[in-house]
Design a protein around this motif. Structure first.
Motif, mmCIF file in Angstrom:
data_model
loop_
_atom_site.group_PDB
_atom_site.id
_atom_site.type_symbol
_atom_site.label_atom_id
_atom_site.label_comp_id
_atom_site.label_asym_id
_atom_site.label_seq_id
_atom_site.Cartn_x
_atom_site.Cartn_y
_atom_site.Cartn_z
ATOM 1 N N ARG A 175 -17.723 19.194 -16.279
ATOM 2 C CA ARG A 175 -17.384 17.746 -15.562
ATOM 3 C C ARG A 175 -16.399 18.083 -14.417
ATOM 4 O O ARG A 175 -16.600 17.176 -13.431
ATOM 5 C CB ARG A 175 -16.583 17.050 -16.657
ATOM 6 C CG ARG A 175 -17.562 16.399 -17.791
ATOM 7 C CD ARG A 175 -16.887 15.576 -18.673
ATOM 8 N NE ARG A 175 -17.639 14.903 -19.631
ATOM 9 C CZ ARG A 175 -17.230 14.285 -20.692
ATOM 10 N NH1 ARG A 175 -15.988 14.218 -21.239
ATOM 11 N NH2 ARG A 175 -18.270 13.651 -21.538
ATOM 12 N N GLU A 176 -15.613 19.016 -14.310
ATOM 13 C CA GLU A 176 -14.670 19.075 -13.179
ATOM 14 C C GLU A 176 -15.643 19.811 -12.147
ATOM 15 O O GLU A 176 -15.511 19.662 -11.083
ATOM 16 C CB GLU A 176 -13.623 20.272 -13.634
ATOM 17 C CG GLU A 176 -12.648 19.676 -14.568
ATOM 18 C CD GLU A 176 -11.598 20.672 -14.824
ATOM 19 O OE1 GLU A 176 -11.632 21.855 -14.473
ATOM 20 O OE2 GLU A 176 -10.478 20.441 -15.590
ATOM 21 N N ARG A 225 -27.201 18.185 -19.762
ATOM 22 C CA ARG A 225 -27.737 19.009 -20.743
ATOM 23 C C ARG A 225 -26.610 19.669 -21.536
ATOM 24 O O ARG A 225 -26.596 19.715 -22.798
ATOM 25 C CB ARG A 225 -28.147 20.243 -19.936
ATOM 26 C CG ARG A 225 -28.812 21.300 -20.871
ATOM 27 C CD ARG A 225 -30.152 22.192 -20.161
ATOM 28 N NE ARG A 225 -29.574 22.487 -18.919
ATOM 29 C CZ ARG A 225 -29.922 22.062 -17.730
ATOM 30 N NH1 ARG A 225 -31.019 21.283 -17.792
ATOM 31 N NH2 ARG A 225 -29.512 22.677 -16.523
ATOM 32 N N ARG A 226 -25.480 19.739 -20.875
ATOM 33 C CA ARG A 226 -23.980 20.264 -21.691
ATOM 34 C C ARG A 226 -23.580 18.919 -22.565
ATOM 35 O O ARG A 226 -23.323 19.377 -23.492
ATOM 36 C CB ARG A 226 -22.868 20.619 -20.396
ATOM 37 C CG ARG A 226 -23.230 21.788 -19.670
ATOM 38 C CD ARG A 226 -23.560 22.831 -20.395
ATOM 39 N NE ARG A 226 -23.994 24.075 -19.718
ATOM 40 C CZ ARG A 226 -24.088 25.156 -20.119
ATOM 41 N NH1 ARG A 226 -23.785 25.634 -21.442
ATOM 42 N NH2 ARG A 226 -24.508 26.232 -19.277
ATOM 43 N N GLU A 227 -23.783 17.811 -21.986
ATOM 44 C CA GLU A 227 -23.416 16.620 -22.929
ATOM 45 C C GLU A 227 -24.199 16.694 -24.211
ATOM 46 O O GLU A 227 -23.664 16.441 -25.377
ATOM 47 C CB GLU A 227 -23.279 15.417 -22.181
ATOM 48 C CG GLU A 227 -22.170 15.390 -21.357
ATOM 49 C CD GLU A 227 -22.395 14.110 -20.439
ATOM 50 O OE1 GLU A 227 -23.586 13.531 -20.451
ATOM 51 O OE2 GLU A 227 -21.400 13.507 -19.805
ATOM 52 N N THR A 228 -25.503 16.953 -24.085
ATOM 53 C CA THR A 228 -26.393 16.970 -25.275
ATOM 54 C C THR A 228 -26.155 17.934 -26.057
ATOM 55 O O THR A 228 -26.212 18.247 -27.546
ATOM 56 C CB THR A 228 -27.832 17.119 -24.423
ATOM 57 O OG1 THR A 228 -28.113 16.008 -23.869
ATOM 58 C CG2 THR A 228 -28.763 17.051 -25.824
ATOM 59 N N GLY A 229 -25.939 19.196 -25.522
ATOM 60 C CA GLY A 229 -25.455 20.572 -26.393
ATOM 61 C C GLY A 229 -24.181 20.082 -27.167
ATOM 62 O O GLY A 229 -23.970 20.710 -28.391
ATOM 63 N N LEU A 230 -23.071 19.485 -26.683
ATOM 64 C CA LEU A 230 -22.144 19.185 -27.471
ATOM 65 C C LEU A 230 -22.446 18.197 -28.643
ATOM 66 O O LEU A 230 -21.844 18.263 -29.907
ATOM 67 C CB LEU A 230 -21.000 18.374 -26.473
ATOM 68 C CG LEU A 230 -19.827 17.837 -27.300
ATOM 69 C CD1 LEU A 230 -18.954 18.838 -27.853
ATOM 70 C CD2 LEU A 230 -18.879 16.938 -26.373
#
Length: 370
Positions: A112-113, A127-132
């Motif tokens: 996010r940064e 994609r990283r939010e879905t992985g979380l």
């Protein structure tokens, strides 16, 4: 000489038939109330067949038949080695899922940064939010699996679901059982029922007594006092083997022992105008129930066919064939024949007393004459 010879050749006269003594009773019409008696057994209101929720080999059985137990008491144990290994595996999976989730949270914070500085695309951030989210779902799954496996391990101990008495043992140590296989039977403490069976033709009549307090009279064997009972349940279907209906009667908290045998008496329908006679007065002739009626003027007996109603322990209700005031024979019925002369049986003590009284009266009369 010819007359003497003829007299010697003639047949002797038959001996006179003896006049038999019989017991009799004068019948009277009234309201006859019959009793139907059944044999029953005392059982617990609630009786459970307890078994393990998981399969395995029984290593110990801690209770015996007839032993009282308390709620939560361990009754038997399984070999829990495999269950403990499964629990360890589930815990390890939970730790791995927790680490993966923590890493996904940290990665998403950094990405996010980077996105705010324009170093990565929006698609990469999504994609990283879905992985979380996937890591979080995996963590929840591992946590639930660990809880289930922990429960499975605790199921290696078979515990009593309530306080009661062990009434049956169906498995022994060393036996391999599957999930739900009955191991012991537990009769719960609390109300007791008397269970008995009635014929098909009595089911509707007994079913009409459901909920009526004191409709049954229950007498435990070995006791003289009867206890009141209430019909609680009558099975809807007949037993395919015995062709009877099972009846359960509520006994509340009566002082009865589990498995005790009792006699259940149920009042039958009232018959107005019926005549009750001793059971010994009945005799079967050519498939017809009959009684011997005494003609008091000629002191002879005649056979009278009757219709039998309710039969009790030592009496029977005659619905037709007899009239009030008739005198019937109650003892010696199997040795009589139609038209036979009889006499009423007199008790020996009464006859002696009567003779003594007559002798005293005669002696008194002689003394007065002197």
């Amino acid at each position: 000489m010819v007359a003497v010879l003829l007299a010697a050749c003639s047949r002797p006269e038959p001996a006179a038939e003896p006049v038999r003594a019989v017991r009799t009773t004068v019948v009277g019409a009234g309201v006859a109330v019959g009793l139907n008696e059944f044999s029953g057994e005392v059982r617990a209101r609630v009786e459970s067949r307890l078994g393990f929720r998981v399969g395995g080999k029984i290593v110990r059985r801690l209770v015996e038949l007839g032993q009282p137990v308390r709620a939560g008491q361990v009754l038997a144990q399984l070999d829990a080695q495999d269950l403990r290994l499964g629990q360890d595996s589930a815990r390890a999976g939970l730790v791995a899922a927790q680490a993966n989730y923590d890493q996904s949270v940290a990665d998403l914070k950094r990405f996010r940064e980077l996105r705010s500085q324009g170093f990565i695309s929006a698609a990469e951030l999504e994609r990283r939010e879905t992985g979380l989210k996937a890591a979080e779902a995996s963590l929840l799954q591992a946590r639930a699996q660990s809880s289930v496996q922990g429960n499975q391990t605790s199921y290696a101990n078979l515990e009593a679901s309530a306080a009661g008495v062990i009434t049956g043992v169906d498995a022994e140590a060393g036996q391999v059982v599957g999930p739900g296989t009955p191991v012991v039977r537990l009769a719960h403490d609390g109300p007791r029922d008397v269970v008995f069976s009635v014929p098909e033709d009595r089911a509707t009549w007994v079913r009409a007594l459901i909920g009526k307090p004191g409709a049954l009279s229950i007498k435990p064997w070995g006791r003289t006092q009867s206890l009141p009972g209430t019909v609680r349940e009558v099975t809807a279907a007949v037993d395919p083997v015995t062709r009877t209906f099972t009846v359960k009667a509520d006994m509340g908290k009566a002082d009865l022992t589990l498995g005790q045998t009792v006699a259940v008496q149920v009042e039958a329908e009232r018959a107005t105008g019926a005549i009750r006679i001793p059971l010994t007065a009945l005799i079967e002739k050519s498939g017809q129930s009959s009684v011997w009626v005494l003609d008091s003027s000629a002191m002879t007996v005649r056979l009278q066919p009757v219709t039998v109603g309710n039969i009790g322990a030592d009496t029977v209700v005659v619905s037709s064939g007899l009239k009030s005031g008739e005198e019937v024979v109650t003892a010696g019925v199997h040795v009589l024949s139609p038209g036979q002369h009889v006499r009423r049986y007199v008790v020996a003590s009464a006859a002696v007393a009567s003779s003594a009284s007559s002798g005293a009266h005669h002696a008194g009369a002689q003394g007065s004459a002197r």
